[in-house]
Enzyme design. Sequence first.
Site, PDB file in Angstrom:
ATOM      1  N   ASP A 156       0.853  -1.190   0.000  1.00  0.00           N
ATOM      2  CA  ASP A 156       0.000   0.000   0.000  1.00  0.00           C
ATOM      3  C   ASP A 156       0.890   1.241   0.000  1.00  0.00           C
ATOM      4  OD1 ASP A 156      -2.957   1.026   0.592  1.00  0.00           O
ATOM      5  OD2 ASP A 156      -1.570   2.225   1.810  1.00  0.00           O
TER       6      ASP A 156
ATOM      7  N   GLU B 129      -4.707   2.225  -4.210  1.00  0.00           N
ATOM      8  CA  GLU B 129      -3.254   2.216  -4.185  1.00  0.00           C
ATOM      9  C   GLU B 129      -2.711   0.932  -3.579  1.00  0.00           C
ATOM     10  OE1 GLU B 129      -4.603   4.569  -0.494  1.00  0.00           O
ATOM     11  OE2 GLU B 129      -5.283   4.183  -2.539  1.00  0.00           O
TER      12      GLU B 129
END
Length: 366
Positions: free
Chosen positions: A234, A277
Amino acid sequence: MQSRDELAAQLGAVRRQLDELTEAAARNDKKMQLTHQREMQLLQADDLGSLFAALISGLRKSYGLEYVSVVLCDPDHDIRHLLLASGTPAEHFPDLKMVESLAGLAPQYIALHQPWLGRFAACDHQMICPNAVAARSIAMIPLTHRAKLIGSINLCSSDEQRFTREHASDFLAHLGVIASFCVENTVNRARLMRSGFTDVLTGWHNRRYLAVRLREELARARRDQSGLVCLMLDVDFFKSVNDTYGHAAGDAVLRELAQRIETQVRASDVAARYGGEEFIVLLPNTATSAARLLAERIRNAISESAFEIPGGEAVAITVSIGIAEVRPGADDNDFKTLGDSLIARADVALYAAKSAGRDRVIVEAA
Protein backbone atom coordinates in the site's frame (compact mmCIF):
# COMPACT_ATOMS: atom_id res chain seq x y z
CA MET A 1 -9.93 -68.19 -77.11
CA GLN A 2 -7.82 -67.64 -74.04
CA SER A 3 -6.58 -70.66 -72.21
CA ARG A 4 -7.37 -71.39 -68.62
CA ASP A 5 -3.81 -70.49 -67.64
CA GLU A 6 -4.11 -67.08 -69.34
CA LEU A 7 -7.47 -66.40 -67.69
CA ALA A 8 -6.07 -67.47 -64.32
CA ALA A 9 -3.07 -65.17 -64.80
CA GLN A 10 -5.36 -62.26 -65.70
CA LEU A 11 -7.58 -63.00 -62.73
CA GLY A 12 -4.53 -63.12 -60.46
CA ALA A 13 -3.35 -59.78 -61.83
CA VAL A 14 -6.78 -58.24 -61.22
CA ARG A 15 -6.83 -59.63 -57.68
CA ARG A 16 -3.35 -58.23 -56.96
CA GLN A 17 -4.41 -54.86 -58.37
CA LEU A 18 -7.54 -54.95 -56.21
CA ASP A 19 -5.47 -55.86 -53.15
CA GLU A 20 -3.11 -52.95 -53.86
CA LEU A 21 -6.06 -50.56 -54.24
CA THR A 22 -7.58 -51.89 -51.01
CA GLU A 23 -4.29 -51.47 -49.16
CA ALA A 24 -3.89 -47.95 -50.58
CA ALA A 25 -7.43 -47.09 -49.53
CA ALA A 26 -6.75 -48.43 -46.03
CA ARG A 27 -3.54 -46.38 -45.81
CA ASN A 28 -5.35 -43.25 -46.97
CA ASP A 29 -8.15 -43.92 -44.51
CA LYS A 30 -5.64 -44.31 -41.68
CA LYS A 31 -3.89 -41.13 -42.81
CA MET A 32 -7.21 -39.31 -42.85
CA GLN A 33 -7.99 -40.52 -39.32
CA LEU A 34 -4.57 -39.43 -38.05
CA THR A 35 -4.94 -36.07 -39.78
CA HIS A 36 -8.35 -35.61 -38.19
CA GLN A 37 -6.94 -36.48 -34.75
CA ARG A 38 -4.07 -34.02 -35.15
CA GLU A 39 -6.36 -31.23 -36.25
CA MET A 40 -8.85 -31.93 -33.45
CA GLN A 41 -6.03 -31.68 -30.88
CA LEU A 42 -5.22 -28.23 -32.22
CA LEU A 43 -8.84 -27.12 -32.38
CA GLN A 44 -9.48 -28.28 -28.81
CA ALA A 45 -6.59 -26.24 -27.37
CA ASP A 46 -8.24 -23.63 -25.15
CA ASP A 47 -5.21 -21.43 -24.46
CA LEU A 48 -1.87 -20.51 -26.03
CA GLY A 49 0.14 -22.82 -23.80
CA SER A 50 -1.85 -25.92 -24.71
CA LEU A 51 -1.89 -24.91 -28.39
CA PHE A 52 1.90 -24.62 -28.61
CA ALA A 53 2.24 -27.91 -26.72
CA ALA A 54 -0.04 -29.55 -29.30
CA LEU A 55 1.85 -27.96 -32.21
CA ILE A 56 5.28 -29.00 -30.94
CA SER A 57 5.13 -32.03 -28.65
CA GLY A 58 1.79 -33.27 -30.02
CA LEU A 59 2.84 -33.24 -33.69
CA ARG A 60 6.26 -34.69 -32.88
CA LYS A 61 4.67 -37.69 -31.18
CA SER A 62 1.89 -38.05 -33.74
CA TYR A 63 4.27 -38.08 -36.71
CA GLY A 64 6.92 -40.08 -34.87
CA LEU A 65 9.56 -37.43 -35.50
CA GLU A 66 12.76 -36.54 -33.69
CA TYR A 67 12.12 -32.81 -33.73
CA VAL A 68 9.41 -30.21 -34.37
CA SER A 69 9.70 -26.46 -33.99
CA VAL A 70 7.35 -23.51 -34.44
CA VAL A 71 8.51 -20.09 -35.62
CA LEU A 72 6.22 -17.10 -35.10
CA CYS A 73 6.74 -13.48 -36.07
CA ASP A 74 5.83 -11.37 -33.02
CA PRO A 75 7.29 -7.89 -33.66
CA ASP A 76 5.31 -6.15 -30.89
CA HIS A 77 5.92 -8.96 -28.35
CA ASP A 78 2.14 -9.32 -28.14
CA ILE A 79 2.08 -13.13 -28.08
CA ARG A 80 5.02 -13.20 -25.64
CA HIS A 81 3.07 -11.01 -23.23
CA LEU A 82 -0.08 -13.09 -23.61
CA LEU A 83 1.90 -16.25 -22.85
CA LEU A 84 3.47 -14.60 -19.83
CA ALA A 85 0.06 -13.44 -18.60
CA SER A 86 -1.29 -16.98 -18.91
CA GLY A 87 1.46 -18.32 -16.67
CA THR A 88 3.37 -20.16 -19.43
CA PRO A 89 6.13 -17.84 -20.69
CA ALA A 90 7.64 -18.45 -24.12
CA GLU A 91 10.77 -19.83 -22.42
CA HIS A 92 8.62 -22.76 -21.31
CA PHE A 93 8.75 -23.98 -24.93
CA PRO A 94 12.40 -24.38 -26.04
CA ASP A 95 11.31 -25.25 -29.59
CA LEU A 96 9.09 -22.19 -29.97
CA LYS A 97 11.03 -19.40 -31.68
CA MET A 98 9.51 -15.92 -31.38
CA VAL A 99 11.10 -13.42 -33.76
CA GLU A 100 10.57 -9.80 -34.74
CA SER A 101 11.08 -10.57 -38.44
CA LEU A 102 11.29 -13.69 -40.62
CA ALA A 103 13.86 -12.06 -42.89
CA GLY A 104 17.12 -13.96 -43.07
CA LEU A 105 15.98 -16.93 -40.99
CA ALA A 106 15.52 -19.37 -43.88
CA PRO A 107 15.55 -18.87 -47.67
CA GLN A 108 12.18 -20.61 -48.02
CA TYR A 109 10.45 -17.73 -46.21
CA ILE A 110 10.86 -15.57 -49.31
CA ALA A 111 8.00 -17.45 -51.03
CA LEU A 112 6.53 -19.96 -48.59
CA HIS A 113 2.94 -20.27 -49.79
CA GLN A 114 2.67 -24.06 -49.65
CA PRO A 115 4.51 -26.65 -47.56
CA TRP A 116 8.16 -26.98 -48.56
CA LEU A 117 9.63 -30.47 -48.33
CA GLY A 118 13.24 -31.34 -48.91
CA ARG A 119 16.72 -31.92 -47.57
CA PHE A 120 17.59 -30.39 -44.21
CA ALA A 121 20.56 -28.07 -44.62
CA ALA A 122 22.11 -26.61 -41.49
CA CYS A 123 23.12 -23.45 -43.34
CA ASP A 124 19.47 -22.85 -44.31
CA HIS A 125 17.48 -24.29 -41.42
CA GLN A 126 19.62 -24.11 -38.28
CA MET A 127 18.12 -20.78 -37.20
CA ILE A 128 14.54 -22.09 -37.31
CA CYS A 129 15.42 -25.53 -35.93
CA PRO A 130 18.33 -24.83 -33.55
CA ASN A 131 17.98 -28.12 -31.66
CA ALA A 132 17.52 -30.42 -34.67
CA VAL A 133 20.85 -32.19 -34.28
CA ALA A 134 20.27 -35.26 -36.46
CA ALA A 135 17.81 -33.83 -39.01
CA ARG A 136 18.21 -34.99 -42.62
CA SER A 137 14.90 -33.86 -44.11
CA ILE A 138 12.38 -31.17 -43.27
CA ALA A 139 8.82 -30.11 -44.02
CA MET A 140 8.16 -26.40 -43.52
CA ILE A 141 4.42 -25.73 -43.18
CA PRO A 142 3.48 -22.04 -43.55
CA LEU A 143 1.45 -20.25 -40.88
CA THR A 144 -0.48 -17.28 -42.22
CA HIS A 145 -2.64 -14.43 -40.97
CA ARG A 146 -4.84 -12.61 -43.49
CA ALA A 147 -2.82 -14.12 -46.35
CA LYS A 148 0.46 -12.89 -44.82
CA LEU A 149 3.19 -15.31 -43.74
CA ILE A 150 3.72 -15.11 -39.96
CA GLY A 151 5.83 -18.23 -39.40
CA SER A 152 5.99 -21.96 -39.90
CA ILE A 153 5.68 -25.38 -38.34
CA ASN A 154 8.91 -27.27 -39.02
CA LEU A 155 8.82 -31.08 -39.04
CA CYS A 156 12.29 -32.63 -38.99
CA SER A 157 13.30 -36.24 -39.54
CA SER A 158 16.60 -38.12 -39.40
CA ASP A 159 15.37 -40.06 -42.47
CA GLU A 160 16.42 -38.14 -45.58
CA GLN A 161 13.57 -39.78 -47.52
CA ARG A 162 10.84 -38.83 -45.01
CA PHE A 163 10.21 -35.42 -46.58
CA THR A 164 11.13 -34.98 -50.25
CA ARG A 165 9.82 -32.81 -53.06
CA GLU A 166 8.23 -35.89 -54.64
CA HIS A 167 5.89 -36.38 -51.69
CA ALA A 168 2.33 -35.04 -51.85
CA SER A 169 1.75 -32.23 -49.36
CA ASP A 170 -2.04 -31.84 -49.40
CA PHE A 171 -2.47 -33.12 -45.85
CA LEU A 172 0.32 -30.86 -44.59
CA ALA A 173 -1.18 -27.85 -46.36
CA HIS A 174 -4.54 -28.49 -44.70
CA LEU A 175 -2.79 -28.87 -41.33
CA GLY A 176 -1.19 -25.47 -41.91
CA VAL A 177 -4.58 -23.87 -42.57
CA ILE A 178 -6.04 -25.36 -39.38
CA ALA A 179 -2.98 -24.41 -37.33
CA SER A 180 -3.07 -20.82 -38.64
CA PHE A 181 -6.74 -20.54 -37.71
CA CYS A 182 -6.02 -21.95 -34.24
CA VAL A 183 -3.17 -19.48 -33.60
CA GLU A 184 -5.31 -16.51 -34.63
CA ASN A 185 -8.34 -17.72 -32.70
CA THR A 186 -6.40 -18.53 -29.52
CA VAL A 187 -4.49 -15.23 -29.60
CA ASN A 188 -7.77 -13.34 -29.97
CA ARG A 189 -9.29 -15.31 -27.10
CA ALA A 190 -6.25 -14.57 -24.93
CA ARG A 191 -6.53 -10.86 -25.76
CA LEU A 192 -10.19 -10.88 -24.83
CA MET A 193 -9.48 -12.68 -21.58
CA ARG A 194 -6.68 -10.26 -20.79
CA SER A 195 -8.87 -7.22 -21.46
CA GLY A 196 -11.31 -8.46 -18.83
CA PHE A 197 -8.47 -9.20 -16.41
CA THR A 198 -6.40 -6.05 -16.92
CA ASP A 199 -6.27 -2.84 -14.95
CA VAL A 200 -6.51 -0.03 -17.49
CA LEU A 201 -4.35 2.44 -15.56
CA THR A 202 -1.29 0.30 -14.78
CA GLY A 203 -1.59 -2.49 -17.37
CA TRP A 204 -1.35 -4.96 -14.48
CA HIS A 205 -3.81 -7.74 -13.79
CA ASN A 206 -6.87 -6.69 -11.84
CA ARG A 207 -8.73 -8.04 -8.82
CA ARG A 208 -10.88 -10.33 -10.96
CA TYR A 209 -7.78 -11.99 -12.44
CA LEU A 210 -6.27 -12.29 -8.97
CA ALA A 211 -9.33 -14.19 -7.71
CA VAL A 212 -8.98 -16.75 -10.51
CA ARG A 213 -5.22 -17.19 -10.13
CA LEU A 214 -5.42 -17.33 -6.33
CA ARG A 215 -7.66 -20.41 -6.52
CA GLU A 216 -5.34 -21.98 -9.11
CA GLU A 217 -2.22 -21.34 -7.03
CA LEU A 218 -3.87 -22.68 -3.88
CA ALA A 219 -4.85 -25.86 -5.75
CA ARG A 220 -1.28 -26.20 -7.01
CA ALA A 221 0.15 -25.64 -3.53
CA ARG A 222 -2.12 -28.37 -2.13
CA ARG A 223 -1.12 -30.75 -4.91
CA ASP A 224 2.61 -30.03 -4.51
CA GLN A 225 2.40 -29.87 -0.71
CA SER A 226 4.04 -26.45 -0.85
CA GLY A 227 3.21 -22.97 0.43
CA LEU A 228 1.82 -19.80 -1.12
CA VAL A 229 2.95 -16.39 0.13
CA CYS A 230 0.96 -13.19 -0.30
CA LEU A 231 2.54 -9.72 -0.34
CA MET A 232 0.11 -6.83 0.11
CA LEU A 233 1.53 -3.38 -0.72
CA ASP A 234 0.00 0.00 0.00
CA VAL A 235 1.33 3.45 -0.93
CA ASP A 236 2.07 5.55 2.14
CA PHE A 237 0.20 8.89 2.35
CA PHE A 238 -1.17 8.47 -1.17
CA LYS A 239 -4.15 10.74 -0.42
CA SER A 240 -1.76 13.63 0.12
CA VAL A 241 -0.33 13.11 -3.39
CA ASN A 242 -3.79 13.44 -4.91
CA ASP A 243 -4.71 16.36 -2.68
CA THR A 244 -1.46 18.25 -3.31
CA TYR A 245 -0.72 17.53 -6.96
CA GLY A 246 -4.02 16.28 -8.38
CA HIS A 247 -5.35 12.92 -9.56
CA ALA A 248 -3.27 12.98 -12.75
CA ALA A 249 -0.16 12.99 -10.57
CA GLY A 250 -1.61 10.16 -8.48
CA ASP A 251 -2.21 8.12 -11.63
CA ALA A 252 1.37 8.74 -12.80
CA VAL A 253 2.67 7.55 -9.43
CA LEU A 254 0.63 4.35 -9.60
CA ARG A 255 1.82 3.58 -13.13
CA GLU A 256 5.48 4.03 -12.23
CA LEU A 257 4.97 2.14 -8.98
CA ALA A 258 3.69 -0.86 -10.93
CA GLN A 259 6.70 -0.67 -13.24
CA ARG A 260 9.16 -0.59 -10.34
CA ILE A 261 7.49 -3.55 -8.64
CA GLU A 262 7.49 -5.47 -11.93
CA THR A 263 11.30 -5.16 -12.19
CA GLN A 264 11.62 -7.19 -8.99
CA VAL A 265 9.06 -9.99 -9.34
CA ARG A 266 9.64 -13.28 -11.14
CA ALA A 267 7.76 -14.61 -14.16
CA SER A 268 6.22 -17.30 -11.95
CA ASP A 269 4.81 -14.73 -9.50
CA VAL A 270 1.27 -13.40 -9.79
CA ALA A 271 1.02 -9.61 -9.50
CA ALA A 272 -2.22 -7.60 -9.52
CA ARG A 273 -3.63 -4.21 -8.61
CA TYR A 274 -6.01 -5.01 -5.78
CA GLY A 275 -7.72 -1.65 -5.74
CA GLY A 276 -6.88 2.02 -5.26
CA GLU A 277 -3.25 2.22 -4.19
CA GLU A 278 -3.09 -1.42 -3.03
CA PHE A 279 -1.18 -4.11 -4.93
CA ILE A 280 -0.81 -7.84 -4.30
CA VAL A 281 1.95 -10.24 -5.33
CA LEU A 282 1.48 -14.00 -4.91
CA LEU A 283 4.69 -16.01 -4.56
CA PRO A 284 4.21 -19.74 -5.27
CA ASN A 285 6.50 -22.26 -3.59
CA THR A 286 8.45 -19.53 -1.79
CA ALA A 287 9.71 -19.49 1.78
CA THR A 288 8.62 -16.60 3.99
CA SER A 289 12.26 -15.59 4.47
CA ALA A 290 12.77 -15.32 0.69
CA ALA A 291 9.47 -13.43 0.39
CA ARG A 292 10.68 -10.91 2.96
CA LEU A 293 13.89 -10.33 1.00
CA LEU A 294 11.87 -9.77 -2.18
CA ALA A 295 9.55 -7.38 -0.32
CA GLU A 296 12.56 -5.38 0.91
CA ARG A 297 13.91 -5.17 -2.64
CA ILE A 298 10.54 -3.88 -3.82
CA ARG A 299 10.39 -1.36 -0.99
CA ASN A 300 13.90 -0.11 -1.79
CA ALA A 301 13.20 0.07 -5.53
CA ILE A 302 10.28 2.38 -4.77
CA SER A 303 11.89 4.59 -2.14
CA GLU A 304 15.38 4.93 -3.60
CA SER A 305 14.47 7.68 -6.09
CA ALA A 306 11.68 10.24 -6.43
CA PHE A 307 8.74 9.79 -8.79
CA GLU A 308 8.36 12.30 -11.60
CA ILE A 309 4.84 13.69 -11.94
CA PRO A 310 3.14 15.88 -14.55
CA GLY A 311 4.48 19.41 -14.44
CA GLY A 312 8.11 18.35 -13.98
CA GLU A 313 7.99 18.01 -10.20
CA ALA A 314 9.22 15.00 -8.26
CA VAL A 315 7.74 13.41 -5.17
CA ALA A 316 9.17 10.86 -2.74
CA ILE A 317 7.07 7.70 -2.46
CA THR A 318 7.27 4.86 0.04
CA VAL A 319 5.20 1.73 0.55
CA SER A 320 4.27 -0.49 3.46
CA ILE A 321 4.15 -4.24 2.85
CA GLY A 322 2.43 -7.03 4.76
CA ILE A 323 3.28 -10.70 4.27
CA ALA A 324 1.22 -13.83 5.01
CA GLU A 325 1.61 -17.49 4.06
CA VAL A 326 -0.69 -20.48 3.69
CA ARG A 327 0.07 -24.18 3.26
CA PRO A 328 -3.11 -25.97 2.12
CA GLY A 329 -3.70 -29.38 3.62
CA ALA A 330 -5.04 -32.42 1.83
CA ASP A 331 -8.54 -31.72 3.16
CA ASP A 332 -8.58 -28.02 2.19
CA ASN A 333 -11.08 -27.77 -0.66
CA ASP A 334 -12.70 -24.38 -0.08
CA PHE A 335 -10.12 -22.32 -1.95
CA LYS A 336 -12.25 -19.17 -1.91
CA THR A 337 -12.37 -19.07 1.88
CA LEU A 338 -8.71 -20.04 2.09
CA GLY A 339 -7.76 -17.29 -0.36
CA ASP A 340 -9.87 -14.66 1.37
CA SER A 341 -8.22 -15.60 4.67
CA LEU A 342 -4.73 -15.33 3.17
CA ILE A 343 -5.41 -11.83 1.83
CA ALA A 344 -7.05 -10.75 5.11
CA ARG A 345 -4.01 -11.90 7.08
CA ALA A 346 -1.65 -10.09 4.71
CA ASP A 347 -3.83 -7.01 5.20
CA VAL A 348 -3.46 -7.30 8.98
CA ALA A 349 0.33 -7.48 8.57
CA LEU A 350 0.14 -4.45 6.27
CA TYR A 351 -1.81 -2.54 8.93
CA ALA A 352 0.89 -3.45 11.43
CA ALA A 353 3.54 -2.01 9.07
CA LYS A 354 1.50 1.20 8.82
CA SER A 355 1.11 1.40 12.59
CA ALA A 356 4.85 0.82 13.11
CA GLY A 357 5.74 3.93 11.11
CA ARG A 358 5.24 2.97 7.43
CA ASP A 359 7.94 2.35 4.78
CA ARG A 360 8.60 -1.11 6.15
CA VAL A 361 7.87 -4.81 5.74
CA ILE A 362 6.00 -6.83 8.37
CA VAL A 363 5.53 -10.62 8.31
CA GLU A 364 2.40 -11.89 10.06
CA ALA A 365 2.97 -13.18 13.58
CA ALA A 366 3.44 -16.94 13.69
